[in-house]
Structure formats: C-alpha cells, structure tokens
Design a protein around this motif. Structure first.
Motif, PDB file in Angstrom:
ATOM      1  N   GLY A   5       4.872 -10.350   7.113  1.00  0.00           N
ATOM      2  CA  GLY A   5       5.469  -9.539   6.281  1.00  0.00           C
ATOM      3  C   GLY A   5       4.719  -9.735   4.358  1.00  0.00           C
ATOM      4  N   LYS A   6       3.726 -10.125   4.921  1.00  0.00           N
ATOM      5  CA  LYS A   6       2.875  -9.945   3.363  1.00  0.00           C
ATOM      6  C   LYS A   6       2.709  -8.715   2.921  1.00  0.00           C
ATOM      7  CE  LYS A   6      -1.977 -12.453   2.065  1.00  0.00           C
ATOM      8  NZ  LYS A   6      -2.742 -13.603   2.679  1.00  0.00           N
ATOM      9  N   HIS A   7       1.910  -7.961   4.232  1.00  0.00           N
ATOM     10  CA  HIS A   7       1.565  -6.672   3.643  1.00  0.00           C
ATOM     11  C   HIS A   7       2.423  -6.061   4.332  1.00  0.00           C
ATOM     12  CE1 HIS A   7      -2.037  -8.716   2.565  1.00  0.00           C
ATOM     13  NE2 HIS A   7      -2.865  -9.436   3.898  1.00  0.00           N
ATOM     14  N   SER A   8       3.049  -4.842   3.235  1.00  0.00           N
ATOM     15  CA  SER A   8       3.433  -4.337   3.618  1.00  0.00           C
ATOM     16  C   SER A   8       2.902  -1.483   3.054  1.00  0.00           C
ATOM     17  CB  SER A   8       5.043  -3.917   2.621  1.00  0.00           C
ATOM     18  OG  SER A   8       4.732  -3.603   1.280  1.00  0.00           O
ATOM     19  N   ILE A   9       3.430  -1.242   3.706  1.00  0.00           N
ATOM     20  CA  ILE A   9       3.156   0.104   3.744  1.00  0.00           C
ATOM     21  C   ILE A   9       4.682   0.862   2.959  1.00  0.00           C
ATOM     22  CG2 ILE A   9       3.011   2.209   4.116  1.00  0.00           C
ATOM     23  CD1 ILE A   9       0.925   0.940   6.506  1.00  0.00           C
ATOM     24  N   GLN A  10       4.109   1.360   1.291  1.00  0.00           N
ATOM     25  CA  GLN A  10       5.415   1.840   1.269  1.00  0.00           C
ATOM     26  C   GLN A  10       5.458   3.737   1.181  1.00  0.00           C
ATOM     27  OE1 GLN A  10       8.824   1.300  -0.310  1.00  0.00           O
ATOM     28  NE2 GLN A  10       9.183   3.727  -0.604  1.00  0.00           N
ATOM     29  N   VAL A  11       6.438   4.359   2.027  1.00  0.00           N
ATOM     30  CA  VAL A  11       5.612   5.402   2.011  1.00  0.00           C
ATOM     31  C   VAL A  11       6.267   6.881   1.015  1.00  0.00           C
ATOM     32  CG1 VAL A  11       6.053   7.908   4.097  1.00  0.00           C
ATOM     33  CG2 VAL A  11       5.549   5.213   4.507  1.00  0.00           C
ATOM     34  N   PHE A  12       5.986   7.643   0.429  1.00  0.00           N
ATOM     35  CA  PHE A  12       5.877   9.065  -0.547  1.00  0.00           C
ATOM     36  C   PHE A  12       5.827  10.133   0.232  1.00  0.00           C
ATOM     37  CE2 PHE A  12       5.108   5.558  -3.185  1.00  0.00           C
ATOM     38  CZ  PHE A  12       6.060   5.196  -3.492  1.00  0.00           C
ATOM     39  N   TRP A  13       7.151  10.571   1.163  1.00  0.00           N
ATOM     40  CA  TRP A  13       7.507  11.365   2.167  1.00  0.00           C
ATOM     41  C   TRP A  13       8.038  12.855   1.294  1.00  0.00           C
ATOM     42  CZ3 TRP A  13       7.655  10.173   7.493  1.00  0.00           C
ATOM     43  CH2 TRP A  13       8.123   8.401   7.300  1.00  0.00           C
ATOM     44  N   TRP A  16       6.645   3.896  12.338  1.00  0.00           N
ATOM     45  CA  TRP A  16       6.650   3.048  13.463  1.00  0.00           C
ATOM     46  C   TRP A  16       5.320   2.317  13.247  1.00  0.00           C
ATOM     47  CZ3 TRP A  16       1.606   2.398  16.327  1.00  0.00           C
ATOM     48  CH2 TRP A  16       2.022   0.718  17.128  1.00  0.00           C
ATOM     49  N   LEU A  17       4.122   2.571  12.836  1.00  0.00           N
ATOM     50  CA  LEU A  17       2.987   2.447  12.278  1.00  0.00           C
ATOM     51  C   LEU A  17       3.405   1.361  10.430  1.00  0.00           C
ATOM     52  CD1 LEU A  17      -0.637   3.770  11.329  1.00  0.00           C
ATOM     53  CD2 LEU A  17       0.611   2.624   9.700  1.00  0.00           C
ATOM     54  N   VAL A  18       4.453   2.159   9.785  1.00  0.00           N
ATOM     55  CA  VAL A  18       4.428   1.567   8.534  1.00  0.00           C
ATOM     56  C   VAL A  18       5.192   0.076   9.212  1.00  0.00           C
ATOM     57  CG1 VAL A  18       6.643   1.281   6.717  1.00  0.00           C
ATOM     58  CG2 VAL A  18       4.883   2.961   7.472  1.00  0.00           C
ATOM     59  N   ASP A  19       6.216  -0.261  10.283  1.00  0.00           N
ATOM     60  CA  ASP A  19       7.417  -1.453  10.747  1.00  0.00           C
ATOM     61  C   ASP A  19       5.721  -2.217  11.203  1.00  0.00           C
ATOM     62  OD1 ASP A  19       9.073  -0.130   9.776  1.00  0.00           O
ATOM     63  OD2 ASP A  19       9.980   0.183  11.045  1.00  0.00           O
ATOM     64  N   GLU A  20       5.486  -2.166  12.538  1.00  0.00           N
ATOM     65  CA  GLU A  20       4.317  -3.059  12.861  1.00  0.00           C
ATOM     66  C   GLU A  20       3.144  -3.043  11.669  1.00  0.00           C
ATOM     67  OE1 GLU A  20       3.781  -3.673  15.950  1.00  0.00           O
ATOM     68  OE2 GLU A  20       5.669  -3.211  16.162  1.00  0.00           O
ATOM     69  N   PHE A  21       2.955  -2.655  11.043  1.00  0.00           N
ATOM     70  CA  PHE A  21       1.850  -3.235   9.663  1.00  0.00           C
ATOM     71  C   PHE A  21       2.487  -4.381   9.326  1.00  0.00           C
ATOM     72  CE2 PHE A  21      -0.521  -3.518   5.530  1.00  0.00           C
ATOM     73  CZ  PHE A  21      -1.270  -3.843   5.906  1.00  0.00           C
ATOM     74  N   ALA A  22       3.580  -4.248   8.641  1.00  0.00           N
ATOM     75  CA  ALA A  22       5.085  -5.039   8.324  1.00  0.00           C
ATOM     76  C   ALA A  22       4.919  -6.175   8.911  1.00  0.00           C
ATOM     77  CB  ALA A  22       5.761  -5.018   7.405  1.00  0.00           C
ATOM     78  N   LYS A  23       5.615  -6.355  10.439  1.00  0.00           N
ATOM     79  CA  LYS A  23       5.293  -7.279  10.795  1.00  0.00           C
ATOM     80  C   LYS A  23       3.914  -7.910  11.264  1.00  0.00           C
ATOM     81  CE  LYS A  23       6.903  -7.294  16.241  1.00  0.00           C
ATOM     82  NZ  LYS A  23       7.029  -6.718  17.424  1.00  0.00           N
ATOM     83  N   ARG A  24       2.998  -7.064  11.603  1.00  0.00           N
ATOM     84  CA  ARG A  24       1.898  -7.905  12.116  1.00  0.00           C
ATOM     85  C   ARG A  24       1.177  -9.114  11.306  1.00  0.00           C
ATOM     86  NH1 ARG A  24      -1.064  -3.526  16.638  1.00  0.00           N
ATOM     87  NH2 ARG A  24       0.357  -2.628  17.838  1.00  0.00           N
ATOM     88  N   THR A  25       1.565  -8.313  10.045  1.00  0.00           N
ATOM     89  CA  THR A  25       0.882  -9.350   8.703  1.00  0.00           C
ATOM     90  C   THR A  25       2.160 -10.134   8.373  1.00  0.00           C
ATOM     91  OG1 THR A  25       1.954  -7.414   7.398  1.00  0.00           O
ATOM     92  CG2 THR A  25      -0.743  -7.612   7.621  1.00  0.00           C
ATOM     93  N   THR A  50      -6.584  -8.693   7.052  1.00  0.00           N
ATOM     94  CA  THR A  50      -5.478  -7.382   6.927  1.00  0.00           C
ATOM     95  C   THR A  50      -6.339  -6.507   7.675  1.00  0.00           C
ATOM     96  OG1 THR A  50      -4.305  -8.483   5.213  1.00  0.00           O
ATOM     97  CG2 THR A  50      -4.387  -5.984   5.811  1.00  0.00           C
ATOM     98  N   ARG A  51      -7.704  -6.455   7.593  1.00  0.00           N
ATOM     99  CA  ARG A  51      -8.209  -4.821   7.709  1.00  0.00           C
ATOM    100  C   ARG A  51      -8.452  -4.898   9.197  1.00  0.00           C
ATOM    101  NH1 ARG A  51     -13.270  -6.306   6.138  1.00  0.00           N
ATOM    102  NH2 ARG A  51     -13.194  -5.649   4.640  1.00  0.00           N
ATOM    103  N   PHE A 104       1.118  -1.222  -0.128  1.00  0.00           N
ATOM    104  CA  PHE A 104      -0.379   0.120   0.264  1.00  0.00           C
ATOM    105  C   PHE A 104       1.182   1.115  -0.094  1.00  0.00           C
ATOM    106  CE2 PHE A 104      -2.463  -3.513   1.867  1.00  0.00           C
ATOM    107  CZ  PHE A 104      -3.712  -3.524   1.783  1.00  0.00           C
ATOM    108  N   THR A 105       0.485   2.421  -0.639  1.00  0.00           N
ATOM    109  CA  THR A 105       1.362   3.265  -0.494  1.00  0.00           C
ATOM    110  C   THR A 105       0.511   4.598   0.509  1.00  0.00           C
ATOM    111  OG1 THR A 105      -0.287   4.985  -2.416  1.00  0.00           O
ATOM    112  CG2 THR A 105       2.089   3.064  -3.386  1.00  0.00           C
ATOM    113  N   TYR A 106       1.989   5.481   1.171  1.00  0.00           N
ATOM    114  CA  TYR A 106       1.267   6.300   1.627  1.00  0.00           C
ATOM    115  C   TYR A 106       1.812   7.707   1.158  1.00  0.00           C
ATOM    116  CZ  TYR A 106      -0.502   8.512   6.115  1.00  0.00           C
ATOM    117  OH  TYR A 106      -0.732   8.480   7.841  1.00  0.00           O
TER     118      TYR A 106
END
Length: 335
Positions: free
Chosen positions: A56-64, A45-54, A253-254, A25-27
């Motif tokens: 590694g199946k799902h991830s968030i790519q941040v565009f800063w 932290w949110l990005v890292d936790e999302f990958a951890k709690r899923t 995931t939701r 997912f893009t952020y």
C-alpha cells in the motif's frame, strides 16, 4: 499536442490531489475502463497487485479512455513525463519502433499470443537493441501484451481467397497493406476506435481481429462472419514507463515492478484464453456470429508474393543495421 497533454495531466492531477502522494504513479491508456476484456481486466489486475505487493505504500492511478493522450500520442506523452506508465500500441509506430515491431512486419506468422509473449521476453534478454530502441525515446518496457491470434471479421461470408477479391479490408502498419493487396483486396487505413462505424457504414467489409477484441470493441454487433484465417498473433502492446521515472524508483519498488511485469504476462494470457472461450460461446448463442474455417494453404501461398516479401526484407535490413541476429529472429516467424 504537448500543451494539450500537459493540460489534461494537470486536470487529472488536480482530481486526485486529495488522496495522491509522491508514490502515486499515473497510467494512461486508450482502453475504456468498462471494456470488460482481457486488456482492461489485466490492467486492473496489475494496478491492484502493485498496491498489494508494495504494502500500500505505492499505487497506480489509471486514466482510461484516452483522457490524457490518444493512442498515437501515448509514446510522446510518456517520454515527456505527461504520464508515468501507459500502453504503446506498437503496430501504429513501425517507423519509430522498427525493432520492437518485428512481428508486425511478418504477418502471417505461426505464433499464438503466448508464443509472441515468450518471443518478446527472449529477445529482450538476448538482444539489447530492443530496450535501446525504447531508451532513445526515454521509455522502458515493463511488460508485454500480445494480441490474440487473428482471423478476419467480415460483413459477408468468406470461405476462400477468391471471396476476398475487391473487398475493402481494414489495414494498419506495413505487413497488412501488402498482404491485403496480395489477396486482391483493397487496404483501408482505419483506427481501432473508428472501425465499428466503418463496418457499420460499409466503409470496410472486413477487419483483421480476434474474437476477444471483436467483442470488446463490439465489432461483432455489425459484422457477423468470422473467418478462421491463420494470421497469427500480432505483438500488440508494450506496457511502457518513462525511463527517468523507472530509474528514479528505489531498488525494492523497482524489483517489485520487474517481477510484476513477468507475472502480468502469464495472468494476461490466462485472461485472454478465458475471454476467447467466453466470446465464442456467445457467438454460438444470442450474438449469432458464424465461424468459418479457411484453407491455410491459400494464405501460405501469399507469403511468396513480392509485396509481402518486400515488407519482410525491409525489416531485415533495418534490424541488420542495428547488429541484430536477424536470422534467429526470422526463424521463429516463418509461416
């Protein structure tokens, strides 16, 4: 604007194509990655936790740093699918999101950052009007990021209301222009990104801000007087998601994202408090920022000003039209 956003997202997608997959997912955020403040650090932290709690199946790519959409473009970018998740700086959109901007119409108000976060969670549970307002724009709230309690950061010392007469003070939204005029000062609309230069060039004399944000944006390099004016915490940001993308998630995931949103609010609050303590220590040291108390009674008197009252009444009328229990909400915001 839509074409520019879509072009930026296409470039971003190309950059991550070698490692991306359907569950990335893009952020999009206006915050620079190196800000090293509670906003940027809690997002990571949110990005890292999302990958951890899923797992590694799902991830968030941040565009800063506004690389996909600017602060004012973000709601439309998310609604159109030019980003999956992102930061909506709520006070910039009092007309588009009046219900979700309740606190922005009631400055000053008595709640600190944690209090504002708890209020938003409570209101979302009790009143469907909050989520329905976002849904009209194809948006869903993942979590909330209340700002810290605000004072005034100024270029000159201020110890009482009379010192603010004739000053040019940064303004945005609805409550601040009326409040600043009631102070006998002049409201000047300046974006967050332009405030450093505005202070440096004396286009403005003061800006409402808290210590952590002042350090994060380095405003304290060009303004060395912080006044503990009890303005309360602004609501700040909705961590939002494209509603269609949210609904398209599988149930597991939701559920992870929903729980993560709750945990994020706690983690962010801890980071913000630590940030405030760290910055105040720096101010006493090499940064040399003076911190001055302010007589709260002088601010309380301004709430009675007709201009301030008119702003509050405006929100009450808009909220009442949606069927909200206005009295219950306003009772939390009485100063």
């Amino acid at each position: 604007m839509k074409r520019l956003i879509m072009s930026a997202l296409a470039i971003a997608a190309a950059l991550i194509a070698p490692t991306a997959h359907a569950d990335t997912f893009t952020y999009i955020t206006y915050k620079p990655q190196g800000a090293n403040d509670a906003h940027a650090n809690s997002l990571q932290w949110l990005v890292d936790e999302f990958a951890k709690r899923t797992g590694g199946k799902h991830s968030i790519q941040v565009f800063w740093g506004g690389s996909v959409a600017s602060v004012r473009e973000t709601p439309e970018a998310l609604a159109s699918g030019a980003g999956d998740m992102g930061d909506i700086v709520t006070p910039y959109f009092p007309d588009q999101f009046p219900v979700n901007n309740a606190i922005g119409f009631f400055i000053p108000q008595p709640l600190d950052s944690r209090g504002v976060g708890e209020a938003m969670v409570e209101w979302y549970k009790k009143y469907p009007q909050f989520s329905e307002e976002l849904a009209k724009h194809n948006l869903h709230a993942i979590s909330f990021r209340p700002l810290e309690s605000y004072g005034l950061l100024c270029k000159q010392p201020v110890s009482k209301m009379a010192d603010l007469k004739g000053k040019r003070i940064r303004s945005y939204g609805f409550a601040y222009p009326a409040l600043i005029e009631a102070m006998g000062a002049t409201p000047v609309t300046v974006t967050t990104s332009d405030t450093y230069e505005a202070l440096e060039r004396s286009i403005i004399d003061c800006t409402p801000i808290g210590p952590a944000l002042a350090r994060g944006f380095k405003y304290d390099e060009v303004a060395k007087h912080y006044i503990e004016m009890p303005l309360g915490a602004s609501f700040g940001h909705i961590l939002a998601m494209n509603l269609d993308k949210y609904k398209a998630m599988d149930d597991k995931t939701r559920a992870v994202l929903d729980q993560l949103g709750k945990d994020y609010l706690v983690e962010y609050g801890n980071m913000l408090e630590a940030d405030d303590a760290r910055v105040r220590k720096l101010w006493k040291g090499d940064l040399g920022v003076d911190v001055t108390p302010f007589p709260a009674g002088e601010l309380t008197a301004l709430v009675k000003d007709p201009r301030v009252q008119a702003v509050r009444k405006e929100w009450e009328e808009k909220a009442s039209a949606t069927g909200l229990d206005v009295k219950a909400i306003v009772s939390k915001l009485k100063f």
